[in-house]
Design a protein around this motif. Sequence first.
Motif, mmCIF file in Angstrom:
data_model
loop_
_atom_site.group_PDB
_atom_site.id
_atom_site.type_symbol
_atom_site.label_atom_id
_atom_site.label_comp_id
_atom_site.label_asym_id
_atom_site.label_seq_id
_atom_site.Cartn_x
_atom_site.Cartn_y
_atom_site.Cartn_z
ATOM 1 N N SER A 164 27.740 47.907 39.235
ATOM 2 C CA SER A 164 29.086 47.951 39.800
ATOM 3 C C SER A 164 30.153 47.908 38.709
ATOM 4 C CB SER A 164 29.269 46.776 40.776
ATOM 5 O OG SER A 164 30.539 46.804 41.380
ATOM 6 N N SER B 107 37.555 53.944 37.824
ATOM 7 C CA SER B 107 38.885 53.354 38.044
ATOM 8 C C SER B 107 40.007 54.221 37.469
ATOM 9 C CB SER B 107 38.949 51.938 37.473
ATOM 10 O OG SER B 107 38.144 51.049 38.220
ATOM 11 N N ARG C 188 38.858 52.162 43.004
ATOM 12 C CA ARG C 188 38.670 50.750 42.656
ATOM 13 C C ARG C 188 37.265 50.311 43.062
ATOM 14 N NH1 ARG C 188 41.298 46.888 45.024
ATOM 15 N NH2 ARG C 188 42.003 47.984 46.890
ATOM 16 N N VAL C 189 36.572 49.616 42.177
ATOM 17 C CA VAL C 189 35.217 49.129 42.439
ATOM 18 C C VAL C 189 35.206 47.630 42.162
ATOM 19 C CG1 VAL C 189 32.765 49.356 41.902
ATOM 20 C CG2 VAL C 189 34.271 51.353 41.723
ATOM 21 N N LEU C 190 34.801 46.840 43.167
ATOM 22 C CA LEU C 190 34.819 45.388 43.042
ATOM 23 C C LEU C 190 33.534 44.783 43.557
ATOM 24 C CD1 LEU C 190 37.926 46.177 44.548
ATOM 25 C CD2 LEU C 190 38.291 44.138 43.193
ATOM 26 N N THR D 80 45.890 46.632 42.184
ATOM 27 C CA THR D 80 45.618 46.595 40.742
ATOM 28 C C THR D 80 44.362 45.800 40.417
ATOM 29 O OG1 THR D 80 47.010 44.629 40.392
ATOM 30 C CG2 THR D 80 48.065 46.793 40.188
ATOM 31 N N SER E 109 32.836 50.842 37.820
ATOM 32 C CA SER E 109 34.282 50.612 37.859
ATOM 33 C C SER E 109 34.957 51.141 36.590
ATOM 34 C CB SER E 109 34.581 49.120 38.042
ATOM 35 O OG SER E 109 34.355 48.393 36.857
ATOM 36 N N VAL F 205 38.026 52.876 47.583
ATOM 37 C CA VAL F 205 37.637 51.512 47.238
ATOM 38 C C VAL F 205 36.158 51.341 47.554
ATOM 39 C CG1 VAL F 205 38.019 49.041 47.606
ATOM 40 C CG2 VAL F 205 39.934 50.650 47.840
ATOM 41 N N THR G 107 40.424 45.716 40.103
ATOM 42 C CA THR G 107 39.210 46.519 40.024
ATOM 43 C C THR G 107 38.320 45.970 38.915
ATOM 44 O OG1 THR G 107 38.337 48.789 39.901
ATOM 45 C CG2 THR G 107 40.114 48.229 38.383
ATOM 46 N N GLY G 108 37.015 46.204 39.050
ATOM 47 C CA GLY G 108 36.072 45.833 38.009
ATOM 48 C C GLY G 108 35.725 44.361 37.949
#
Length: 259
Positions: free
Chosen positions: A162, A170, A175-177, A243, A166, A131, A245-246
């Motif tokens: 970012s 992903s 996961r990239v947030l 679930t 993602s 993450v 991400t992005g």
Amino acid sequence: MTMNLELQGKRVLVTAGTKGVGKAVVGLLHEQGAKVLTTARTQPDDTLADHFVTADLTTVEGCRQVAEAVKARLGGVDIIVHVLGGSTAPGGGFAMLGEEEWLQELNLNLLPAVRLDRALLPGMLDQGAGVIIHITSIQRVLPLPESTTGYAAAKAALSTYSKSLSKEVSPKGIRVLRVAPGWIETEASVALAERLAQQAGTDYEGGKKIIMNSLGGIPIGRPSKPIEVANLILFLCSPRAATITGTEYIIDGGTVPTV
């Protein structure tokens, strides 16, 4: 936060983890049983040496030192929380932003995340899980021309980077947030409110109102607390957000006036 977020034993890097939101995130992660490494330019007296790296992340060498420390001390990383950011640019609008000021904003608000991700993502990809949280800002959609043009532009670049990252990683388990705070009542913002209050001949609450008015108002009537932002970050780090991400989460007390 008392619920079990299933972060026991997770290896975490938190940048700028000695003050404000970063310090709050580190504290909550420790409560959850995570193994946390943090970094800043100077080490506070209350920080254990084996949990800390002294480094200037605005430089290539500083980012290299931190990435090497993560690999040596943690054996890799499961979660990265990029809190580092801020602005040293003078007020006065675009004419006050020369080459040096623009580079400072990018070197503080964009490039450390890019460099550390580039160094540490291969390990995450090898393990097929991880993450990454990038702390952006509502300034990217609500810039203040008098004082935050460079900062807002750098945070906008971080947000775009970012989102692109993602989409790439992903599908590979990473996961990239993004978390976009508004005004947070940190040590630095308290000092700013006090300085504005003194200039205006009012008290601290009056200084806070000056800042809120400059933002167009905060509907809940106050800034966020660091721990409130940290609570959101911790949830997004956890498997309970598996679930997600992005996306970018705004936590600003309703400051941004648009949908």
